[in-house]
Design a protein around this motif. Structure first.
Motif, PDB file in Angstrom:
ATOM      1  N   PRO A 177      10.155   6.042  -8.023  1.00 29.88           N
ATOM      2  CA  PRO A 177       8.770   6.492  -7.862  1.00 29.88           C
ATOM      3  C   PRO A 177       7.729   5.443  -8.210  1.00 29.88           C
ATOM      4  CG  PRO A 177      10.089   8.217  -8.891  1.00 29.88           C
ATOM      5  CD  PRO A 177      10.961   7.000  -8.831  1.00 29.88           C
ATOM      6  N   ASP A 178       8.076   4.438  -9.018  1.00 30.31           N
ATOM      7  CA  ASP A 178       7.140   3.373  -9.363  1.00 30.31           C
ATOM      8  C   ASP A 178       7.224   2.188  -8.409  1.00 30.31           C
ATOM      9  OD1 ASP A 178       6.061   4.687 -11.533  1.00 30.31           O
ATOM     10  OD2 ASP A 178       7.537   3.904 -12.939  1.00 30.31           O
ATOM     11  N   PHE A 179       8.050   2.312  -7.364  1.00 31.48           N
ATOM     12  CA  PHE A 179       8.252   1.204  -6.426  1.00 31.48           C
ATOM     13  C   PHE A 179       7.278   1.330  -5.259  1.00 31.48           C
ATOM     14  CE2 PHE A 179      10.118  -1.122  -2.958  1.00 31.48           C
ATOM     15  CZ  PHE A 179      10.796  -2.183  -3.540  1.00 31.48           C
ATOM     16  N   THR A 180       6.611   0.231  -4.919  1.00 32.14           N
ATOM     17  CA  THR A 180       5.710   0.190  -3.759  1.00 32.14           C
ATOM     18  C   THR A 180       5.912  -1.127  -3.030  1.00 32.14           C
ATOM     19  OG1 THR A 180       4.045   1.502  -4.939  1.00 32.14           O
ATOM     20  CG2 THR A 180       3.329   0.347  -2.967  1.00 32.14           C
ATOM     21  N   VAL A 181       5.952  -1.060  -1.705  1.00 31.10           N
ATOM     22  CA  VAL A 181       6.129  -2.266  -0.892  1.00 31.10           C
ATOM     23  C   VAL A 181       5.264  -2.152   0.362  1.00 31.10           C
ATOM     24  CG1 VAL A 181       8.163  -1.272   0.258  1.00 31.10           C
ATOM     25  CG2 VAL A 181       7.812  -3.753   0.292  1.00 31.10           C
ATOM     26  N   GLY A 182       4.648  -3.257   0.752  1.00 35.47           N
ATOM     27  CA  GLY A 182       3.888  -3.291   1.990  1.00 35.47           C
ATOM     28  C   GLY A 182       4.819  -3.284   3.188  1.00 35.47           C
ATOM     29  N   THR A 183       4.466  -2.516   4.215  1.00 36.03           N
ATOM     30  CA  THR A 183       5.334  -2.380   5.388  1.00 36.03           C
ATOM     31  C   THR A 183       4.561  -2.691   6.672  1.00 36.03           C
ATOM     32  OG1 THR A 183       4.816  -0.013   5.635  1.00 36.03           O
ATOM     33  CG2 THR A 183       6.734  -0.598   4.279  1.00 36.03           C
ATOM     34  N   ARG A 184       5.324  -3.003   7.712  1.00 32.77           N
ATOM     35  CA  ARG A 184       4.752  -3.230   9.038  1.00 32.77           C
ATOM     36  C   ARG A 184       5.622  -2.514  10.058  1.00 32.77           C
ATOM     37  NH1 ARG A 184       5.920  -6.569  12.856  1.00 32.77           N
ATOM     38  NH2 ARG A 184       7.273  -7.833  11.549  1.00 32.77           N
ATOM     39  N   MET A 185       4.986  -1.776  10.956  1.00 33.26           N
ATOM     40  CA  MET A 185       5.694  -1.004  11.966  1.00 33.26           C
ATOM     41  C   MET A 185       6.192  -1.915  13.088  1.00 33.26           C
ATOM     42  SD  MET A 185       6.297   2.351  12.245  1.00 33.26           S
ATOM     43  CE  MET A 185       4.887   3.082  11.429  1.00 33.26           C
TER      44      MET A 185
END
Length: 320
Positions: A177-185
């Motif tokens: 739940p503390d993990f965040t990552v930038g994504t690209r479609m």
């Protein structure tokens, strides 16, 4: 210890301190005041976890179980030992084949993305240093591992390095739940941020509230500044559900990760980022749709002639 008023007060105090430390650690992030204690714990417990992992190896246990069980019923014992040895060998071969396949897939991903990786094995699930979705791997500072390096396997993004000891490291998994990552479609290049939800799909906030997205679309990592903690182009997952667009500034989609976080074994730490963003090249090939079978009706000349004759006979009877 007897159940006295003082012991109960001590227990309540210890629980309160534990929750306070957890809160401070989570809010502190990378600057957590307990980071030093976590580093010390990694140094102390890392070699123990590594040793225990070797000690409880299933192949080793199977071989140990084949030891002579005594002189009684020698013939039966011999057959049992032979059977156990064959089962142990088969199990070892199956495991080796599985691990070789994982290694081959990871090398393929590294090659297509031009990532320089350091291979590692998962030796513990859930770290003694924290209360997060983590695993411990058998490489550390002596192997050139540093904090905030990307971790992947043959399927895609596994997580990032959070704590480094001399011989082991802790990986925060992408479903935490503390993990965040930038994504690209894939294809549309729509950007967003994916957050872990434990054993549920990743929750992705797309920056474009009107983004055209559908079930089955795939995402990769967008990459971080200076490639830390994330390098670009690592496969993240497949869109499994799309929330209706409410006209807001962002749009929410849910993504099934490519990686199975409950069955991690062979992983790779990206120690050298690619010189060029691999974009979508690391994504696996999409399965080809199954072609719809074509039904063909064939009429033979003889059957056609018989049908014609029957129609002529009926016509002549009507004339009569």
């Amino acid at each position: 210890m007897r159940d006295t008023r003082e012991s109960r007060l001590l227990l309540v105090l210890l629980i309160a301190i534990a929750f306070a430390l957890i809160t401070v650690d989570i809010r502190g992030g990378q600057d957590s005041p307990v980071e030093g204690a976590r580093q010390a714990a990694a140094t102390v417990f890392g070699p123990i976890e590594n040793g225990v992992s070797s000690a409880v190896d299933p192949v080793g246990n199977a071989v140990a179980a084949v030891r002579d069980s005594g002189r009684r019923h020698d013939r039966i014992a011999q057959l049992e030992r032979t059977n156990a040895a064959l089962k142990a060998k088969l199990g070892s071969d199956d495991r080796n084949r599985s691990r070789l396949k994982q290694l081959d897939n990871m090398i393929r991903v590294a090659g297509e993305g031009q990532y320089g990786i350091k291979g590692a094995e998962v030796i513990a699930i859930g770290a003694a240093q924290g209360f997060s979705w983590t695993v411990t791997i058998d490489v550390g500072a002596k192997d050139g591992i540093k904090r905030d390096m990307t971790v992947l396997n043959g399927d895609g993004l596994v997580g990032r390095i959070t704590t480094v000891g001399p011989d082991t490291s802790t990986v925060l998994l992408a479903n935490d739940p503390d993990f965040t990552v930038g994504t690209r479609m894939e294809g549309s290049d729509e950007l967003g941020f994916a957050a872990g939800q434990g054993d549920r799909p990743l929750r992705v906030q797309l920056l474009n509230g009107k983004a055209a997205v559908k079930k089955g679309d795939r995402l990769v990592t967008f990459g971080s500044q200076a490639d830390k903690p994330f390098v670009p182009g690592v496969p993240v997952g497949v869109v499994s559900r799309v929330d209706p667009s409410g006209g807001g500034l962002t749009r929410t989609v849910y993504v099934k990760p490519f990686v199975s976080f409950s069955s991690l074994d062979i992983v790779g730490v990206v120690v050298q980022a690619p010189k060029k963003d691999p974009r979508d090249t690391v994504l696996p090939q999409k399965p080809q749709p199954t072609p719809t079978p074509t039904v063909t009706v064939t009429v033979t000349p003889s059957a056609f002639a018989d049908n014609q004759a029957s129609e002529e006979d009926l016509a002549s009877e009507d004339d009569e």
